[in-house]
Design an enzyme around this catalytic site. Structure first.
Site, PDB file in Angstrom:
ATOM      1  N   ASP A   7       0.880  -1.163   0.000  1.00 15.51           N
ATOM      2  CA  ASP A   7       0.000   0.000   0.000  1.00 15.51           C
ATOM      3  C   ASP A   7       0.919   1.214   0.000  1.00 15.51           C
ATOM      4  O   ASP A   7       1.428   1.613   1.049  1.00 15.51           O
ATOM      5  CB  ASP A   7      -0.901  -0.018   1.241  1.00 15.51           C
ATOM      6  N   GLU A  68      -1.189  -1.256  -4.803  1.00 16.12           N
ATOM      7  CA  GLU A  68      -2.411  -0.488  -4.998  1.00 16.12           C
ATOM      8  C   GLU A  68      -2.216   0.479  -6.164  1.00 16.12           C
ATOM      9  O   GLU A  68      -1.234   1.215  -6.212  1.00 16.12           O
ATOM     10  CB  GLU A  68      -2.772   0.294  -3.736  1.00 16.12           C
ATOM     11  N   ASP A 141      -2.587   1.193   6.972  1.00 11.67           N
ATOM     12  CA  ASP A 141      -1.731   0.914   5.809  1.00 11.67           C
ATOM     13  C   ASP A 141      -1.276  -0.545   5.808  1.00 11.67           C
ATOM     14  O   ASP A 141      -1.161  -1.165   4.747  1.00 11.67           O
ATOM     15  CB  ASP A 141      -0.502   1.825   5.817  1.00 11.67           C
TER      16      ASP A 141
END
Length: 171
Positions: A7, A68, A141
């Site tokens: 992430d 991501e 996160d």
């Protein structure tokens, strides 16, 4: 299959490694957050992220890296930092010849929760349940990185196995 979920973020970059395959229980291998100080120049922060992600790849030897996909938000400075960290993640994986998969936030939320608009608390709670963890990974996160890895195993499993075999054959 072993997947490193990332992430991306310039201040906090979530990382999580999950192992498993579609239709079978998944297993947490490791989870954490790479942090950089906003007091440092951006270039130095990116070097720190590069070194940390490279160490994660070296230690955990993933088959695939799931990152991501960056999307536009209203705060341009946040998008820029996320995009820069994302680029570092892509380069780290490519440097090692690893397959890279990009998943949008809504794909990840839909995959783990059934709702593409789930909030961070919901995603964290579901990740905790899927991986049978005693507590929710924090900060968000870290949970998001695990959700990326889970999504890839569940949604990208067959294609990822083909891509990984092709990458290893080329190496």
């Amino acid at each position: 299959m072993r997947v490193l979920g990332i992430d991306p973020g310039l201040t906090r970059c979530g990382v999580g490694v999950v192992e498993g395959e579609t239709g079978r229980p998944l297993r947490l291998v490791d989870v954490g957050v790479v942090r950089t100080s906003s007091d440092l120049p951006v270039a130095q922060r990116l070097v720190s992220i590069d070194q940390a992600l490279d160490a994660w790849i070296e230690e955990h030897r993933p088959d695939v890296v799931a990152v991501e996909r960056v999307f536009a938000r209203s705060d341009v400075s946040t998008v820029m930092g996320t995009a820069q960290a994302s680029g570092i993640a892509l380069v780290c994986a490519a440097r090692r010849g690893l397959v890279v998969a990009l998943h949008t936030p809504s794909e990840v939320k839909a995959a783990v929760s059934g709702n593409g608009r789930a909030d961070k608390a919901q995603v964290g709670a579901i990740v905790t349940r899927i991986l049978k963890l005693s507590e929710r990974p924090t900060p968000a996160d870290a949970a998001d990185a695990l959700a990326l890895a889970i999504t890839h195993i569940w949604r990208g499993g067959a294609q990822a196995r083909i891509d990984a075999a092709m990458a290893k054959a080329r190496a």
